[in-house]
Motif scaffolding. Structure first.
Motif, PDB file in Angstrom:
ATOM      1  N   LEU A 108      38.320  53.895  17.152  1.00  0.00           N
ATOM      2  CA  LEU A 108      39.400  54.831  16.829  1.00  0.00           C
ATOM      3  C   LEU A 108      38.859  56.241  16.636  1.00  0.00           C
ATOM      4  O   LEU A 108      37.833  56.442  15.974  1.00  0.00           O
ATOM      5  N   THR A 109      39.576  57.210  17.187  1.00  0.00           N
ATOM      6  CA  THR A 109      39.208  58.611  17.021  1.00  0.00           C
ATOM      7  C   THR A 109      40.467  59.466  16.933  1.00  0.00           C
ATOM      8  O   THR A 109      41.549  59.047  17.342  1.00  0.00           O
ATOM      9  N   ASP A 110      40.291  60.662  16.399  1.00  0.00           N
ATOM     10  CA  ASP A 110      41.322  61.693  16.410  1.00  0.00           C
ATOM     11  C   ASP A 110      40.609  63.015  16.636  1.00  0.00           C
ATOM     12  O   ASP A 110      39.888  63.481  15.750  1.00  0.00           O
TER      13      ASP A 110
ATOM     14  N   ILE B 108      38.823  53.983   7.670  1.00  0.00           N
ATOM     15  CA  ILE B 108      40.211  53.528   7.720  1.00  0.00           C
ATOM     16  C   ILE B 108      40.340  52.253   6.899  1.00  0.00           C
ATOM     17  O   ILE B 108      39.363  51.528   6.684  1.00  0.00           O
ATOM     18  N   THR B 109      41.563  52.002   6.436  1.00  0.00           N
ATOM     19  CA  THR B 109      41.915  50.694   5.888  1.00  0.00           C
ATOM     20  C   THR B 109      43.129  50.205   6.661  1.00  0.00           C
ATOM     21  O   THR B 109      44.006  50.996   7.032  1.00  0.00           O
ATOM     22  N   VAL B 110      43.174  48.904   6.912  1.00  0.00           N
ATOM     23  CA  VAL B 110      44.237  48.309   7.718  1.00  0.00           C
ATOM     24  C   VAL B 110      44.936  47.230   6.898  1.00  0.00           C
ATOM     25  O   VAL B 110      44.287  46.301   6.403  1.00  0.00           O
ATOM     26  N   THR B 111      46.259  47.370   6.759  1.00  0.00           N
ATOM     27  CA  THR B 111      47.072  46.406   6.017  1.00  0.00           C
ATOM     28  C   THR B 111      47.929  45.615   6.997  1.00  0.00           C
ATOM     29  O   THR B 111      48.672  46.204   7.792  1.00  0.00           O
TER      30      THR B 111
ATOM     31  N   PRO C  34      43.513  39.873   3.627  1.00  0.00           N
ATOM     32  CA  PRO C  34      43.272  41.026   2.755  1.00  0.00           C
ATOM     33  C   PRO C  34      43.211  42.304   3.584  1.00  0.00           C
ATOM     34  O   PRO C  34      43.087  42.265   4.816  1.00  0.00           O
ATOM     35  N   VAL C  35      43.302  43.424   2.903  1.00  0.00           N
ATOM     36  CA  VAL C  35      43.159  44.716   3.579  1.00  0.00           C
ATOM     37  C   VAL C  35      41.747  44.820   4.147  1.00  0.00           C
ATOM     38  O   VAL C  35      40.763  44.507   3.468  1.00  0.00           O
ATOM     39  N   GLN C  36      41.653  45.236   5.403  1.00  0.00           N
ATOM     40  CA  GLN C  36      40.361  45.400   6.061  1.00  0.00           C
ATOM     41  C   GLN C  36      40.004  46.882   6.117  1.00  0.00           C
ATOM     42  O   GLN C  36      40.885  47.741   6.208  1.00  0.00           O
ATOM     43  N   SER C  37      38.718  47.176   6.069  1.00  0.00           N
ATOM     44  CA  SER C  37      38.272  48.567   6.120  1.00  0.00           C
ATOM     45  C   SER C  37      37.134  48.712   7.111  1.00  0.00           C
ATOM     46  O   SER C  37      36.431  47.740   7.429  1.00  0.00           O
ATOM     47  N   SER C  38      36.967  49.943   7.591  1.00  0.00           N
ATOM     48  CA  SER C  38      35.903  50.223   8.553  1.00  0.00           C
ATOM     49  C   SER C  38      35.419  51.649   8.369  1.00  0.00           C
ATOM     50  O   SER C  38      36.217  52.582   8.273  1.00  0.00           O
ATOM     51  N   ALA C  39      34.093  51.828   8.306  1.00  0.00           N
ATOM     52  CA  ALA C  39      33.473  53.142   8.163  1.00  0.00           C
ATOM     53  C   ALA C  39      31.998  52.997   8.558  1.00  0.00           C
ATOM     54  O   ALA C  39      31.448  51.894   8.529  1.00  0.00           O
ATOM     55  N   PRO C  40      31.326  54.053   8.929  1.00  0.00           N
ATOM     56  CA  PRO C  40      31.804  55.434   9.108  1.00  0.00           C
ATOM     57  C   PRO C  40      32.367  55.703  10.502  1.00  0.00           C
ATOM     58  O   PRO C  40      32.854  56.794  10.766  1.00  0.00           O
ATOM     59  N   SER C  41      32.258  54.714  11.402  1.00  0.00           N
ATOM     60  CA  SER C  41      32.849  54.845  12.737  1.00  0.00           C
ATOM     61  C   SER C  41      34.025  53.880  12.802  1.00  0.00           C
ATOM     62  O   SER C  41      33.836  52.684  13.065  1.00  0.00           O
TER      63      SER C  41
ATOM     64  N   VAL D 261      50.778  47.293  11.874  1.00  0.00           N
ATOM     65  CA  VAL D 261      49.900  47.370  10.703  1.00  0.00           C
ATOM     66  C   VAL D 261      50.005  48.766  10.099  1.00  0.00           C
ATOM     67  O   VAL D 261      50.393  49.725  10.771  1.00  0.00           O
ATOM     68  N   ILE D 262      49.651  48.862   8.820  1.00  0.00           N
ATOM     69  CA  ILE D 262      49.528  50.175   8.175  1.00  0.00           C
ATOM     70  C   ILE D 262      48.068  50.597   8.262  1.00  0.00           C
ATOM     71  O   ILE D 262      47.178  49.851   7.850  1.00  0.00           O
ATOM     72  N   ILE D 263      47.840  51.783   8.798  1.00  0.00           N
ATOM     73  CA  ILE D 263      46.479  52.321   8.848  1.00  0.00           C
ATOM     74  C   ILE D 263      46.421  53.575   7.979  1.00  0.00           C
ATOM     75  O   ILE D 263      47.184  54.524   8.187  1.00  0.00           O
ATOM     76  N   ALA D 264      45.533  53.546   6.999  1.00  0.00           N
ATOM     77  CA  ALA D 264      45.267  54.720   6.164  1.00  0.00           C
ATOM     78  C   ALA D 264      43.962  55.337   6.643  1.00  0.00           C
ATOM     79  O   ALA D 264      42.907  54.694   6.592  1.00  0.00           O
ATOM     80  N   SER D 265      44.053  56.572   7.140  1.00  0.00           N
ATOM     81  CA  SER D 265      42.882  57.268   7.686  1.00  0.00           C
ATOM     82  C   SER D 265      42.396  58.308   6.687  1.00  0.00           C
ATOM     83  O   SER D 265      43.174  59.134   6.210  1.00  0.00           O
ATOM     84  N   GLU D 266      41.118  58.281   6.395  1.00  0.00           N
ATOM     85  CA  GLU D 266      40.543  59.202   5.408  1.00  0.00           C
ATOM     86  C   GLU D 266      39.634  60.213   6.100  1.00  0.00           C
ATOM     87  O   GLU D 266      38.806  59.849   6.935  1.00  0.00           O
ATOM     88  N   TYR D 267      39.813  61.487   5.745  1.00  0.00           N
ATOM     89  CA  TYR D 267      38.942  62.533   6.271  1.00  0.00           C
ATOM     90  C   TYR D 267      38.885  63.673   5.261  1.00  0.00           C
ATOM     91  O   TYR D 267      39.623  63.689   4.273  1.00  0.00           O
ATOM     92  N   TRP D 268      37.997  64.633   5.526  1.00  0.00           N
ATOM     93  CA  TRP D 268      37.834  65.777   4.630  1.00  0.00           C
ATOM     94  C   TRP D 268      38.271  67.049   5.334  1.00  0.00           C
ATOM     95  O   TRP D 268      37.916  67.291   6.484  1.00  0.00           O
ATOM     96  N   ASP D 269      39.066  67.850   4.627  1.00  0.00           N
ATOM     97  CA  ASP D 269      39.477  69.168   5.104  1.00  0.00           C
ATOM     98  C   ASP D 269      38.850  70.184   4.155  1.00  0.00           C
ATOM     99  O   ASP D 269      39.398  70.477   3.101  1.00  0.00           O
TER     100      ASP D 269
END
Length: 206
Positions: free
Chosen positions: A83-85, A93-96, A104-111, A140-148
């Motif tokens: 996944l990219t943006d 990301i976390t995936v519900t 359970p909620v799954q997560s993936s980082a840093p790629s 699914v619900i995807i919560a994407s985390e990044y820094w601005d």
């Protein structure tokens, strides 16, 4: 010669005429004030409307800048999705999943990636007894985390994972992932994901 009222009646009539002219002048003046006030109010109302529209446009632009739009690239023959943006440096990301999956909620980082193995066994069980080759979508619900800058941002949205199953001669069926489709934004929650899944879930075995 100038006509000068001679009698009391004539003088009274002349005074009445003067009063009527004064009253008419006052009415015209008041009407002018009312028109000016209405014009001023209209200008002020238009200004407020313009300001509100500008604020709404700025808010919409700011929201659009923070909104993440994930795109997916299948890897390893569809075993996972990378996944990219391009507009946001998404780090995790976390995936519900729908409640029916019991996951359970799954997560993936840093790629950030979505792996078929997260839900393949559940999906195979749900589609067992039918054709080996099937296709569908999993909301699914995807919560994407990044820094601005120095602000941590989290974007939440509902996506559809495009999946397919394939049959194998000896090892049974497997799940492959073909892509990711943005479904909706707003304020996604578990109830909404469950409702969307109920519309596209494979029919239960008879």
């Amino acid at each position: 010669m100038t006509d000068v009222p001679d009698t009391h009646a004539e003088r009274a009539e002349a005074a009445a005429i003067r009063r009527r002219w004064v009253t008419l002048g006052e009415i015209v003046a008041i009407a002018g004030l009312i028109i000016s006030a209405l014009a001023l109010w209209s200008s002020w109302a238009d200004h407020r409307t313009d300001e509100a529209e500008r604020r709404a446009e700025k808010a919409a632009e700011a929201k659009a800048k923070t909104a993440v739009l994930l795109t997916a690239t299948p890897r390893h023959g569809g075993e996972d999705l990378a996944l990219t943006d391009p507009g946001h440096p998404v780090q995790s990301i976390t995936v519900t999943f729908p409640t029916a999956f019991g996951l359970p909620v799954q997560s993936s980082a840093p790629s950030p990636t979505i792996a078929a193995r997260w839900f393949a066994a559940k999906l195979i069980a749900m589609t067992d007894g039918g054709a080996d080759s099937r296709t569908g979508r999993l909301p699914v619900i995807i919560a994407s985390e990044y820094w601005d800058g120095d602000r941590q941002m989290i974007d939440r949205a509902i996506y559809d994972i495009a999946w397919r199953t394939e049959g194998r001669l000896l090892l049974g069926r497997l799940v492959r992932l073909d892509g990711l489709i943005l479904r909706e934004r707003g304020k996604p929650d578990q109830a909404r994901v469950d409702a969307l899944w109920s519309r596209v879930a494979p029919a239960p075995r008879k």
